[in-house]
Design a protein around this motif. Structure first.
Motif, PDB file in Angstrom:
ATOM      1  N   ILE A 250       0.851  -1.201   0.000  1.00 53.54           N
ATOM      2  CA  ILE A 250       0.000   0.000   0.000  1.00 53.54           C
ATOM      3  C   ILE A 250       0.882   1.245   0.000  1.00 53.54           C
ATOM      4  CG2 ILE A 250      -1.706   1.331   1.353  1.00 53.54           C
ATOM      5  CD1 ILE A 250      -2.980  -1.179   0.255  1.00 53.54           C
ATOM      6  N   LYS A 251       0.801   2.040  -1.036  1.00 52.37           N
ATOM      7  CA  LYS A 251       1.629   3.259  -1.129  1.00 52.37           C
ATOM      8  C   LYS A 251       0.816   4.463  -0.645  1.00 52.37           C
ATOM      9  CE  LYS A 251       4.514   0.384  -2.783  1.00 52.37           C
ATOM     10  NZ  LYS A 251       5.460  -0.270  -1.864  1.00 52.37           N
ATOM     11  N   ALA A 252       0.399   4.392   0.613  1.00 46.42           N
ATOM     12  CA  ALA A 252      -0.398   5.466   1.210  1.00 46.42           C
ATOM     13  C   ALA A 252       0.433   6.740   1.295  1.00 46.42           C
ATOM     14  CB  ALA A 252      -0.874   5.050   2.598  1.00 46.42           C
ATOM     15  N   HIS A 253      -0.247   7.869   1.348  1.00 41.81           N
ATOM     16  CA  HIS A 253       0.477   9.143   1.456  1.00 41.81           C
ATOM     17  C   HIS A 253       1.083   9.333   2.845  1.00 41.81           C
ATOM     18  CE1 HIS A 253      -1.970  11.104  -2.050  1.00 41.81           C
ATOM     19  NE2 HIS A 253      -1.160  10.153  -2.452  1.00 41.81           N
ATOM     20  N   HIS A 254       0.606   8.556   3.860  1.00 38.38           N
ATOM     21  CA  HIS A 254       1.033   8.812   5.234  1.00 38.38           C
ATOM     22  C   HIS A 254       1.145   7.509   6.037  1.00 38.38           C
ATOM     23  CE1 HIS A 254       0.663  10.284   9.426  1.00 38.38           C
ATOM     24  NE2 HIS A 254       1.210  11.396   8.958  1.00 38.38           N
ATOM     25  N   PHE A 255       2.310   7.309   6.664  1.00 38.63           N
ATOM     26  CA  PHE A 255       2.536   6.157   7.536  1.00 38.63           C
ATOM     27  C   PHE A 255       2.953   6.628   8.921  1.00 38.63           C
ATOM     28  CE2 PHE A 255       3.062   4.359   3.334  1.00 38.63           C
ATOM     29  CZ  PHE A 255       2.517   3.085   3.441  1.00 38.63           C
ATOM     30  N   ASN A 256       2.434   5.952   9.953  1.00 37.42           N
ATOM     31  CA  ASN A 256       2.833   6.204  11.337  1.00 37.42           C
ATOM     32  C   ASN A 256       3.799   5.115  11.765  1.00 37.42           C
ATOM     33  OD1 ASN A 256       0.663   8.348  12.449  1.00 37.42           O
ATOM     34  ND2 ASN A 256      -0.334   6.955  11.024  1.00 37.42           N
ATOM     35  N   GLN A 257       4.905   5.504  12.409  1.00 38.40           N
ATOM     36  CA  GLN A 257       5.903   4.492  12.746  1.00 38.40           C
ATOM     37  C   GLN A 257       6.674   4.865  14.014  1.00 38.40           C
ATOM     38  OE1 GLN A 257       6.683   1.504  13.088  1.00 38.40           O
ATOM     39  NE2 GLN A 257       6.743   0.974  10.893  1.00 38.40           N
ATOM     40  N   ILE A 258       7.156   3.850  14.716  1.00 40.52           N
ATOM     41  CA  ILE A 258       8.027   4.093  15.867  1.00 40.52           C
ATOM     42  C   ILE A 258       9.375   4.610  15.345  1.00 40.52           C
ATOM     43  CG2 ILE A 258       6.918   2.375  17.353  1.00 40.52           C
ATOM     44  CD1 ILE A 258       9.335   0.489  16.661  1.00 40.52           C
ATOM     45  N   PHE A 259      10.105   5.273  16.194  1.00 46.91           N
ATOM     46  CA  PHE A 259      11.365   5.910  15.797  1.00 46.91           C
ATOM     47  C   PHE A 259      12.318   4.928  15.100  1.00 46.91           C
ATOM     48  CE2 PHE A 259      15.715   7.319  16.543  1.00 46.91           C
ATOM     49  CZ  PHE A 259      15.662   8.665  16.217  1.00 46.91           C
ATOM     50  N   SER A 260      12.529   3.769  15.729  1.00 50.65           N
ATOM     51  CA  SER A 260      13.568   2.856  15.238  1.00 50.65           C
ATOM     52  C   SER A 260      13.187   2.062  13.988  1.00 50.65           C
ATOM     53  CB  SER A 260      13.976   1.878  16.354  1.00 50.65           C
ATOM     54  OG  SER A 260      12.827   1.240  16.887  1.00 50.65           O
ATOM     55  N   ALA A 261      11.922   2.148  13.554  1.00 50.33           N
ATOM     56  CA  ALA A 261      11.499   1.357  12.386  1.00 50.33           C
ATOM     57  C   ALA A 261      11.232   2.208  11.145  1.00 50.33           C
ATOM     58  CB  ALA A 261      10.252   0.545  12.725  1.00 50.33           C
ATOM     59  N   VAL A 262      11.647   3.464  11.183  1.00 47.07           N
ATOM     60  CA  VAL A 262      11.437   4.345  10.031  1.00 47.07           C
ATOM     61  C   VAL A 262      12.188   3.827   8.803  1.00 47.07           C
ATOM     62  CG1 VAL A 262      11.893   6.658   9.093  1.00 47.07           C
ATOM     63  CG2 VAL A 262      10.909   6.412  11.375  1.00 47.07           C
ATOM     64  N   GLY A 263      13.450   3.435   8.977  1.00 44.12           N
ATOM     65  CA  GLY A 263      14.270   2.946   7.862  1.00 44.12           C
ATOM     66  C   GLY A 263      13.678   1.705   7.214  1.00 44.12           C
ATOM     67  N   TYR A 264      13.170   0.786   8.042  1.00 44.57           N
ATOM     68  CA  TYR A 264      12.534  -0.438   7.547  1.00 44.57           C
ATOM     69  C   TYR A 264      11.335  -0.083   6.660  1.00 44.57           C
ATOM     70  CZ  TYR A 264      10.138  -5.006   7.780  1.00 44.57           C
ATOM     71  OH  TYR A 264       9.512  -6.191   7.470  1.00 44.57           O
ATOM     72  N   THR A 265      10.551   0.878   7.128  1.00 46.47           N
ATOM     73  CA  THR A 265       9.346   1.276   6.393  1.00 46.47           C
ATOM     74  C   THR A 265       9.698   1.988   5.095  1.00 46.47           C
ATOM     75  OG1 THR A 265       8.295   1.525   8.553  1.00 46.47           O
ATOM     76  CG2 THR A 265       7.097   2.404   6.664  1.00 46.47           C
ATOM     77  N   ARG A 266      10.696   2.880   5.151  1.00 47.86           N
ATOM     78  CA  ARG A 266      11.109   3.601   3.930  1.00 47.86           C
ATOM     79  C   ARG A 266      11.613   2.612   2.879  1.00 47.86           C
ATOM     80  NH1 ARG A 266       9.232   7.491   1.865  1.00 47.86           N
ATOM     81  NH2 ARG A 266       9.653   8.936   3.573  1.00 47.86           N
ATOM     82  N   ALA A 267      12.395   1.629   3.295  1.00 46.73           N
ATOM     83  CA  ALA A 267      12.908   0.631   2.344  1.00 46.73           C
ATOM     84  C   ALA A 267      11.762  -0.171   1.727  1.00 46.73           C
ATOM     85  CB  ALA A 267      13.881  -0.302   3.044  1.00 46.73           C
ATOM     86  N   ASN A 268      10.769  -0.515   2.546  1.00 49.32           N
ATOM     87  CA  ASN A 268       9.642  -1.317   2.052  1.00 49.32           C
ATOM     88  C   ASN A 268       8.707  -0.533   1.142  1.00 49.32           C
ATOM     89  OD1 ASN A 268      10.460  -3.644   3.253  1.00 49.32           O
ATOM     90  ND2 ASN A 268       8.931  -3.642   4.882  1.00 49.32           N
ATOM     91  N   VAL A 269       8.507   0.756   1.452  1.00 48.54           N
ATOM     92  CA  VAL A 269       7.596   1.547   0.622  1.00 48.54           C
ATOM     93  C   VAL A 269       8.209   1.799  -0.758  1.00 48.54           C
ATOM     94  CG1 VAL A 269       8.179   3.959   1.188  1.00 48.54           C
ATOM     95  CG2 VAL A 269       5.807   3.328   0.869  1.00 48.54           C
ATOM     96  N   GLY A 270       9.538   1.838  -0.797  1.00 47.44           N
ATOM     97  CA  GLY A 270      10.246   1.842  -2.080  1.00 47.44           C
ATOM     98  C   GLY A 270      10.210   3.138  -2.859  1.00 47.44           C
ATOM     99  N   ASP A 271       9.852   4.251  -2.193  1.00 42.94           N
ATOM    100  CA  ASP A 271       9.923   5.542  -2.872  1.00 42.94           C
ATOM    101  C   ASP A 271      10.227   6.635  -1.849  1.00 42.94           C
ATOM    102  OD1 ASP A 271       7.566   6.636  -1.660  1.00 42.94           O
ATOM    103  OD2 ASP A 271       6.310   5.621  -3.127  1.00 42.94           O
ATOM    104  N   ASP A 272      10.461   7.838  -2.335  1.00 45.86           N
ATOM    105  CA  ASP A 272      10.760   8.958  -1.445  1.00 45.86           C
ATOM    106  C   ASP A 272       9.560   9.863  -1.226  1.00 45.86           C
ATOM    107  OD1 ASP A 272      13.433   8.213  -1.123  1.00 45.86           O
ATOM    108  OD2 ASP A 272      14.034   9.255  -2.956  1.00 45.86           O
ATOM    109  N   THR A 273       8.429   9.543  -1.853  1.00 47.54           N
ATOM    110  CA  THR A 273       7.294  10.460  -1.813  1.00 47.54           C
ATOM    111  C   THR A 273       6.333  10.186  -0.658  1.00 47.54           C
ATOM    112  OG1 THR A 273       6.128   9.076  -3.420  1.00 47.54           O
ATOM    113  CG2 THR A 273       7.377  10.933  -4.292  1.00 47.54           C
TER     114      THR A 273
END
Length: 243
Positions: free
Chosen positions: A85-108
């Motif tokens: 799901i390439k939602a416009h907005h994700f909520n995440q804990i501090f330490s899992a931001v990198g994991y989420t960015r890698a999985n979403v696969g874009d910078d937008t």
């Protein structure tokens, strides 16, 4: 398209009680909203993905994939949902931001990082994960937290739980740091119709360029579980007065 800020400054974040409620909220906020759907409300990632696809359609991508009351145990579910799901907005804990960015696969796509009040203005608690929250608290300067969030691919600080105006001095310090670093702030926890204006004034007066206030349980109808659209309209009216 991305997040639709009112006057390029404020976008609301409220919970969608159902698909129909989400559609009504989107209209009531004149599209200046990210509608939250919580990963914790689903038994697994597959069922969350299947349902969230419907929300993505009616919200034109303006879905906020949530943890569920800041529940750190949901970090991986949110990160894994990001693969599909390439939602416009994700909520995440501090330490899992990198994991989420890698999985979403874009910078937008927008990913926030949950940090908590420390009790000391100018310091925030970044140990907000399922393991780290049980460890000795990691308290660091807000400016350092922002630098680390940027390095991990995050877009904003989600300051939670605020308890409304209970940590006013800390909120002001976080807002000033966000203004200094041109970083987005997401105040969360205990925001009501009664304190919304004052919280927003503190943040905007500090010079924060973009704000995504989360107004959750205080505007939810207890019987239906839906967010009250009249409250959403009222919040937007306050935003329009302020910016």
């Amino acid at each position: 398209m991305g997040i639709n800020y009112y006057n390029d400054r404020v976008c609301l974040n409220v919970l969608g009680g159902s698909l129909k409620n989400a559609e009504e909220i989107y209209a009531a906020a004149e599209k200046h909203v990210e509608v939250g759907v919580l990963s914790a409300d689903y038994p697994d990632v597959a069922s969350a993905v299947e349902d969230m696809k419907k929300y993505m359609e009616v919200l034109e991508g303006n879905l906020s994939v949530g943890l569920g009351g800041g529940n750190p145990a949901q970090w991986k579910a949110v990160g894994d949902i990001a693969k599909e799901i390439k939602a416009h907005h994700f909520n995440q804990i501090f330490s899992a931001v990198g994991y989420t960015r890698a999985n979403v696969g874009d910078d937008t796509c927008h990913i926030n990082a949950l940090v908590s009040p420390s009790g000391t203005p100018g310091l925030v608690k970044i140990s907000t994960g399922p393991l780290s929250k049980e460890a000795e608290p990691a308290l660091i300067p807000v400016d350092t937290a922002i630098a680390m969030i940027k390095e991990m691919g995050g877009n904003s600080i989600k300051f939670f739980p605020m308890g409304g105006l209970k940590c006013k001095d800390e909120l002001k310090a976080v807002a000033e740091a966000c203004a200094r670093n041109e970083f987005i702030l997401e105040p969360t926890g205990g925001i009501t119709m009664e304190n919304f204006r004052e919280i927003m004034e503190i943040i905007l007066d500090a010079g924060v360029q973009k704000v995504i206030p989360h107004v959750y349980s205080s505007i939810i109808d207890k019987e239906s579980g839906d967010t009250k659209t009249e409250c959403v309209k009222e919040l937007l009216a306050i935003v329009k007065e302020l910016v």
